[in-house]
Design a protein around this motif. Sequence first.
Motif, PDB file in Angstrom:
ATOM      1  N   PHE C  92       0.888  -1.227   0.048  1.00 34.60           N
ATOM      2  CA  PHE C  92      -0.113   0.180   0.091  1.00 34.60           C
ATOM      3  C   PHE C  92       0.871   1.072   0.077  1.00 34.60           C
ATOM      4  N   GLY C  93       1.085   2.126  -1.144  1.00 39.36           N
ATOM      5  CA  GLY C  93       1.800   2.929  -1.220  1.00 39.36           C
ATOM      6  C   GLY C  93       1.619   4.310  -0.756  1.00 39.36           C
ATOM      7  N   GLN C  94       0.241   4.404  -0.273  1.00 40.86           N
ATOM      8  CA  GLN C  94      -0.158   5.493   0.755  1.00 40.86           C
ATOM      9  C   GLN C  94       0.045   5.477   2.203  1.00 40.86           C
ATOM     10  N   LEU C  95       0.214   3.960   2.460  1.00 40.87           N
ATOM     11  CA  LEU C  95       0.226   3.822   3.892  1.00 40.87           C
ATOM     12  C   LEU C  95       1.471   3.704   4.380  1.00 40.87           C
ATOM     13  N   THR C  96       2.012   4.111   5.606  1.00 40.89           N
ATOM     14  CA  THR C  96       3.020   3.980   5.978  1.00 40.89           C
ATOM     15  C   THR C  96       3.623   2.368   6.021  1.00 40.89           C
ATOM     16  N   VAL C  97       4.934   2.225   6.080  1.00 42.86           N
ATOM     17  CA  VAL C  97       5.541   0.995   6.619  1.00 42.86           C
ATOM     18  C   VAL C  97       4.864   0.346   7.691  1.00 42.86           C
ATOM     19  N   GLU C  98       4.638   1.182   8.814  1.00 44.43           N
ATOM     20  CA  GLU C  98       4.119   0.627  10.060  1.00 44.43           C
ATOM     21  C   GLU C  98       2.593   0.228   9.783  1.00 44.43           C
ATOM     22  N   GLU C  99       1.752   0.966   8.674  1.00 39.64           N
ATOM     23  CA  GLU C  99       0.430   0.687   8.754  1.00 39.64           C
ATOM     24  C   GLU C  99       0.101  -0.593   7.782  1.00 39.64           C
ATOM     25  N   ASN C 100       1.163  -0.678   6.962  1.00 39.62           N
ATOM     26  CA  ASN C 100       1.418  -1.728   6.215  1.00 39.62           C
ATOM     27  C   ASN C 100       1.564  -3.192   6.844  1.00 39.62           C
ATOM     28  N   LEU C 101       2.512  -2.959   7.830  1.00 42.32           N
ATOM     29  CA  LEU C 101       2.410  -4.132   8.753  1.00 42.32           C
ATOM     30  C   LEU C 101       1.669  -4.476   9.665  1.00 42.32           C
ATOM     31  N   ARG C 102       0.910  -3.375   9.960  1.00 44.26           N
ATOM     32  CA  ARG C 102      -0.184  -3.648  10.956  1.00 44.26           C
ATOM     33  C   ARG C 102      -1.386  -4.150  10.431  1.00 44.26           C
ATOM     34  N   LEU C 103      -1.603  -3.902   9.044  1.00 44.18           N
ATOM     35  CA  LEU C 103      -2.676  -4.660   8.189  1.00 44.18           C
ATOM     36  C   LEU C 103      -2.505  -6.191   7.985  1.00 44.18           C
ATOM     37  N   GLY C 104      -0.963  -6.508   7.862  1.00 46.20           N
ATOM     38  CA  GLY C 104      -0.663  -7.681   7.787  1.00 46.20           C
ATOM     39  C   GLY C 104      -0.952  -8.609   8.833  1.00 46.20           C
ATOM     40  N   ALA C 105      -1.105  -7.905  10.140  1.00 46.44           N
ATOM     41  CA  ALA C 105      -1.231  -8.556  11.291  1.00 46.44           C
ATOM     42  C   ALA C 105      -3.038  -8.579  11.569  1.00 46.44           C
ATOM     43  N   PHE C 106      -3.616  -8.019  10.575  1.00 48.25           N
ATOM     44  CA  PHE C 106      -5.131  -7.957  10.792  1.00 48.25           C
ATOM     45  C   PHE C 106      -5.748  -9.251  11.267  1.00 48.25           C
ATOM     46  N   SER C 107      -5.271 -10.247  10.720  1.00 45.81           N
ATOM     47  CA  SER C 107      -6.321 -11.325  10.943  1.00 45.81           C
ATOM     48  C   SER C 107      -5.999 -12.036  12.230  1.00 45.81           C
ATOM     49  N   SER C 108      -4.855 -11.818  12.883  1.00 50.16           N
ATOM     50  CA  SER C 108      -4.393 -12.617  13.989  1.00 50.16           C
ATOM     51  C   SER C 108      -3.784 -11.699  15.163  1.00 50.16           C
ATOM     52  N   TYR C 109      -4.307 -10.458  15.360  1.00 51.88           N
ATOM     53  CA  TYR C 109      -3.773  -9.238  16.100  1.00 51.88           C
ATOM     54  C   TYR C 109      -3.693  -9.676  17.666  1.00 51.88           C
ATOM     55  N   GLN C 110      -2.670  -9.747  18.034  1.00 49.39           N
ATOM     56  CA  GLN C 110      -2.697  -9.750  19.758  1.00 49.39           C
ATOM     57  C   GLN C 110      -1.488  -8.796  19.923  1.00 49.39           C
TER      58      GLN C 110
END
Lengths: 297, 356, 248
Positions: C92-110
């Motif tokens: 996601f070019g508009q999202l920061t690196v942090e936000e990209n990673l946060r979305l990666g963890a979306f399905s199993s976030y703890q």
Amino acid sequence: MIDLEFLINTLSLGSLYALLALGLVLVYGILKLVNFAYGEYIMIAGYGLYFSATVLQLPWWATMLFGVAAAVLTSYLTELAAFRPVRTKSANALIVTSFAVSIFLQNAVLILVSPRARAVQLPPIFSKTVNIAGATTPVRNLLIIGTTIVVLVLMSLLMKKTVLGIAMRAAAEKFTTTRLMGVPANLVISAAFIISGLLAGIASIFWIGRSSSVDPITGAAPLLIAFIATVMGGMHSPTGAVVGGFVYGLLFNILSITLPASMISYRDAFMFVIVVLFLLFRPEGIIKGGYTEERVG
Amino acid sequence: MNLTSRLAAFSRQHSTLPILMIPLVLVGLGLSMFGSSLLVNVYTYFCVSLIMVLGLQMFMGNAGILNWVHIGFVGIGAYASGILSTAPLVKGMGVPNMYPALVELSMPVIPAILLGGVIAALVAAVIGYPLMRLSDFVGVITLFATLIVIHVVMTQWDNVTNGPRTFFGVQEFTTLTVALIAALIVMVVAYWFRESALGLRLRASRDDRYAAMAVGIDVVRVRYYGFVSSALIAGMAGGLWGHFITSFSPKAFYISEMFILLSMIVIGGSGSISGAVTGTALVTVAREAFRQLEGTINNAHVLSFEVYGLTEAVMAIAMVTILIWRPGGVVGGQELRWPLLKRAKRSETKEVEDGV
Amino acid sequence: MTMPMLTVENLMASYGVVRALHGISLEMNEGELVALLGANGAGKSTTLKSITGVLRPVKGTVTFLGEEITNRKPENIVKRGISLVPEGREIFGQLTVEENLRLGAFSSYQRDRYKADLKEIFELFPILEERFGQPGGLLSGGEQQMLAIARAMMAHPKLLMLDEPSLGLSPAMTDNIFVLIKRLQEMGSTILLVEQNAERALGIVDRAYLLANGEVEFAGSAEDLKRKVDIASVYFGGDDEASCEVPL
Ligand SMILES: Nc1ncnc2c1ncn2[C@@H]1O[C@H](COP(=O)(O)OP(=O)(O)OP(=O)(O)O)[C@@H](O)[C@H]1O
Ligand SMILES: [Mg+2]
């Protein structure tokens, strides 16, 4: 001519238009849907205000909650019943669906309520005026400016600081990839419709506040404003929509002052010609944003 | 290849028009001989609507662009033809503020209708120049806003249109025969247009804009020509309509009428002439039926209120239902061909099924 | 336990009227590193899209951990433990690196695990820590590829699928990526790797499938494949039949 009164007028008009445009562009961003039913959310909120105040006799704050809730619910229900099943069809199918939903809602109100306008009671403060540094202005103008600031701050917090907001921004950029992150398609789309309905509801309070009445085609004018503000500001980001709303408000006020009285009824036409000419030179609108035209698969 | 198989191939290729035209002619003949005046009126109205929808199909169906302005061009044609053909005396009374130069005008109906089409096409040529350059979604919004601007001008320019008030005294000219013949001619034109080089390029640009550009199609230019051609037909349809209804106001050329035209083309299927004809027929019948129903309900006074808008509400539901279950419309993107039930070979042409 | 982790049976998929897969079958066992090879247009990406539910197969079944997942939505398939690093990175070019990673963890976030995961990611890809607050679109191609892999790993997938991770990378960067993939396998991941760089891929994988024109042309161990098939011909010369048909 550029005095405090003009400034407050422009800011309040711009605020209202910015809210209208923002609600429209949120759904566009994710679903690539130009939602013709958006005006009807505003209209339904107006009937919510009317119904809760006149029929249910609720206190003013409760009527506002009721009106906004009516818009949110309508927005969400139209998503469930009409837009969700058509979502994967062609872009035009989606737009035509929204047009049909709009016609349906207008005529449903026509049948169920009345073709005639209904008077909407708003708290007396809406019709009071105040005097600030020599400028006289209706209090509701200040209220709308304040409300818009609060709404924009909250929206920006939501989009930047919550996972839902991040997911919505991601979905507007790359929908399929967002789903590959495990974000449910329906979650972000429903969220967009709910927020869109929320903004329509809030804007409706102030829109209706100007005329204190609502009829089945109340939604047409704010829809057009939202349309023009978004294409002018840029359909590719929420920022563009907000900027477009304020620029539209400014242009509108300038035209109102400068056009001769005989031409004032063509004001909308003039506005529009200016916007189209502007788009010729800058097709993306004022703000180039991140929304792509990738459609929901 | 022997003669019979060639004939068969030819008739398969060119059977669409006869399949569509013969029933129209037969129903027209039947009604003009045996039909009540109500039915004759409905059928005349159907034929004029069909011309509007065929004009809409020429651009929207082939280019895949939702053309909201279409009904505006119909209106321009109706006013133009009305002003051109109505006797100065009648105009002077009907439109008190009309520019004297316009009041003077007076010509026979047929050239007035044709000229009305040309004027609509000229307006399209001016506004199409910027509009056809816009990207898809911005284009949809701007076309819609253009309709609103045309409406504002019609309701405000009372030196020409009599403002929001009714423009009346237009000569009656469009009988069932006239409307039917005109519809048949336009059907041939629309069919020919669809198969012409321009129509093919438009369809290519609809199916894949970038691929079309890659093979050298100037998408903006073909869209522009399509837009103007479609407006020409719309303007003439407006003239025919004006000389059928004889009095009208700007309301007749606005969103709710555009909704009816859209429902016709969407329900039938915008990708083909056959779809346009089928949709127009279905919606006309349904619309009349519901109008009767509304009238009956309101006259019977069984309800404590009058029912308005039932027709529109039902049409809206029908439209969304079609879009969900059969996004290409009842007919779909393929033209009807003889024999009706045998589908054309798939490989011949690849049509996008959801042609809306 | 002998049941494979992933079983794809007779998968057929098409884009509109164009059939892209004509019945693909493949299997993956837990802990394996398997390559999916083939020329351009062979159907590799289409296979991955069908497994992840982005594309609905016309026919055939996909079974993952004993459960049929054919026709499930992509978001549900991710939840079950399959992550894809898509072709062309798709960050996601508009999202920061942090936000990209946060979305990666979306399905199993703890929350706690997320913090720990970030630390691990930063050890593997120090550059991502440096670029943490920057929009993904400003990263270089190689950095974007790392972000795409990191983002997929944040979901703790049971099966990681990589679609041409070396595409457009410098030779040195490609080396790094291959070393990383091998390391991920050693750390316990099950990986399906799609690669153009067949020789490099065969150097690290256990087994491989070779696709051609939407069918599995060959399946076997990396050694078998190296021996039996002239890799170069797959990519440059077309297969034998095709070369026979070339008129003189
Ligand atoms: N979006 C699409 N629309 C239509 N056809 C497609 C699409 N994507 C792929 N195809 C076709 O499907 C077939 C398989 O494509 P696929 O992307 O799976 O190939 P691939 O093996 O991944 O190739 P590459 O190594 O070039 O990435 C090709 O013939 C291709 O033309
Ligand atoms: Mg690929």
